[in-house]
Design an enzyme around this catalytic site. Structure first.
Site, PDB file in Angstrom:
ATOM      1  N   SER A 217     -42.150 -45.454  20.880  1.00  0.00           N
ATOM      2  CA  SER A 217     -41.253 -44.388  20.401  1.00  0.00           C
ATOM      3  C   SER A 217     -41.123 -44.528  18.901  1.00  0.00           C
ATOM      4  CB  SER A 217     -39.900 -44.461  21.104  1.00  0.00           C
ATOM      5  OG  SER A 217     -39.332 -45.741  21.011  1.00  0.00           O
ATOM      6  N   GLY A 219     -39.492 -42.564  16.607  1.00  0.00           N
ATOM      7  CA  GLY A 219     -38.426 -41.784  15.981  1.00  0.00           C
ATOM      8  C   GLY A 219     -38.846 -40.339  15.797  1.00  0.00           C
ATOM      9  N   GLY A 222     -42.176 -38.802  17.150  1.00  0.00           N
ATOM     10  CA  GLY A 222     -42.452 -38.607  18.573  1.00  0.00           C
ATOM     11  C   GLY A 222     -42.964 -39.860  19.253  1.00  0.00           C
ATOM     12  N   GLY A 248     -34.059 -43.861  22.767  1.00  0.00           N
ATOM     13  CA  GLY A 248     -35.034 -44.688  23.462  1.00  0.00           C
ATOM     14  C   GLY A 248     -34.721 -44.800  24.949  1.00  0.00           C
ATOM     15  N   ASP A 249     -33.434 -44.951  25.280  1.00  0.00           N
ATOM     16  CA  ASP A 249     -33.036 -45.056  26.684  1.00  0.00           C
ATOM     17  C   ASP A 249     -33.325 -43.747  27.422  1.00  0.00           C
ATOM     18  OD1 ASP A 249     -32.121 -47.575  25.995  1.00  0.00           O
ATOM     19  OD2 ASP A 249     -30.058 -46.896  25.690  1.00  0.00           O
TER      20      ASP A 249
END
Lengths: 309, 309
Positions: A217, A219, A222, A248-249
């Protein structure tokens, strides 16, 4: 049922103050508290998507009881936290209403005894049986061996349950060698693991270390995914502004959700990217906005790369 | 048994961080938590002095359970807190290890319903029967009427139990008119009550408003007491350095302790002054050091003033 593991659960507390001034006394104007820790956040997003989710990990003390009460009150979430003597840690986010900035105070968490760690491993094996997938999320509390995730990955693989690992540092390094189905590091975690600040090179290195698929990931840039089915990048037409904590979760929840629905990788990545952006856009950290999510599903671009990973 | 009333009890949490930097994330290196609120602090000092103490007020939620567990674990302290639906507030003190300075974050406390307030008043009347003295301490939580202390003072007087009031603002203004045996304002509270920044004039004014005795705590300037037996000032040969939070609560405990032992006013003031200074000197806010206390008992100067108050 999807299983999420959060060994260092937390009671997340958010305070609003008019303006934070060090070395003075503040009257807190607004207090919000909810169960936290990465796997708990993943579970909340999965439940909002309609999945049955079981949450395990550790809980203890007054804070642990509050976490368990909060989970029990969440539709489609089952609390299977293992009781421990120590108290579940608190995290305190102090929001300065003037500037909008947040100051974060994170307790270290309780020390887990060898007997408590054994009790968890037994509970985990039982919980894996009915699980369609499992996510192992976040940092380790004091007392849990640094190779903990490697063992939990192996147990999941032995039980034929797809396993996603989302952690950092040495627990990630050891866990990835146990061959999890997916790891989802962010750019910092990738760089720490591999020593490379080039996302593609670092993702390739991470995959060589043992993960079947790596979803990085990045930020606003993408997701970058290297999988047995191919290599993809995702992007949004315009980046969203907001609070990146919880993005992120939400991405992990999207990957797991689509995995258990047997969707192909591009569809999994679309869902993860849209959820992640909808979480950034949400007013409350760790939540996501349904309208934003549904709107973004059609706008995520997934670009295949023919080069074999 | 001495009764202390804390309507806005708290779970006092102390965090140590290396250096507090607004708008960044901090790993808390040390967490200490204990039952708090002024009347709870008074009870702890009284119990350390050897008195049996009963603590009442309100407790609710996970934080309330932690407060009750902490009280139950304290020798000579009996928990008689009245259960409420809302959660007991937290106070968070963040100690910057570099500078030693403290940043304080205080939650407002739960809203008390009319039925909960009635339940408290009934419990209070029952608890007064075996009490040799009662202290009414601290701020009022939302939902409790501003004239609450006036009513509690009248109930104590009707039960012939000596009553000490230690609060501020409008609750003090109304409470003092109900003729408590002792009020113990500090300089700021006195000024707010009377409009005068002259301690003697303000103390005289406070006494005229209805208190039988006024003991003003003037920080490093010691105590100023106007009582039916006479007028005194106390002082120490050298002022002590340290944390002044908790000094007022220790003074209240000293006054009550000596009152229930039927000591004359100068002995009461000596004990209150020595305890107060020993609390300032203690490493932990709200505790006091026995050796300092015992040593200071011989060094407190109590100066009588012949002028009638």
């Amino acid at each position: 049922m999807i299983l999420t593991v959060t060994l260092n659960t937390a009671l997340d507390i958010t305070y609003h103050v008019r303006a934070l001034r060090p070395h003075t006394t503040h009257r807190v104007t607004d207090v919000v508290e909810r169960p936290g820790g990465k796997g708990v956040n993943v579970a909340r997003v999965l439940a909002a998507l309609g999945h049955e989710v079981t949450v395990t990990g550790f809980a203890g003390g007054g804070t642990g009881r509050t976490v368990r009460d909060g989970l029990t009150a969440t539709p489609r979430v089952t609390d299977a936290l293992v009781p421990v003597t120590g108290a579940t840690r608190r995290t305190v986010a102090v929001v300065d209403e003037r500037s909008g900035d947040t100051t974060q105070l994170n307790e270290p968490g309780p020390t887990i005894s060898p007997a408590e760690w054994r009790a968890f491993q037994e509970a985990y094996e039982d919980l894996l049986r009915p699980a369609s997938a499992v996510a192992l999320c976040g940092s380790l509390p004091p007392g849990v061996p640094v190779g903990a995730y490697a063992g939990l990955v192996r147990t999941a693989r032995a039980a034929n349950v797809p396993v996603l690992l989302d952690t950092s540092g040495e627990p990630l390094r050891r866990g990835i060698a146990a061959r999890p189905d997916i790891v989802k590091p962010n750019a910092d975690e990738l760089a720490e693991l591999t020593g490379s600040h080039d996302p593609l090179r670092a993702t390739q290195d991470a995959r060589r270390r043992g993960a079947r698929a790596v979803v990085a990931s990045l930020g606003p840039d993408g997701l970058l995914a290297l999988t047995p089915e191919g290599r993809w990048r995702t992007s949004l037409p315009t980046p969203l502004r907001g609070n990146p904590s919880g993005a992120g979760d939400a991405a992990v929840a999207g990957l797991l959700s689509a995995l258990t629905e047997h969707l192909p990788w591009p569809a999994r990545l679309t869902r993860a990217t849209a959820l992640s952006a909808a979480a950034v856009h949400a007013a409350t950290a760790g939540e996501f906005e349904w309208p934003t999510y549904e709107e973004l599903l059609d706008r995520v671009a997934v670009t295949a790369d023919a080069t074999a990973a």
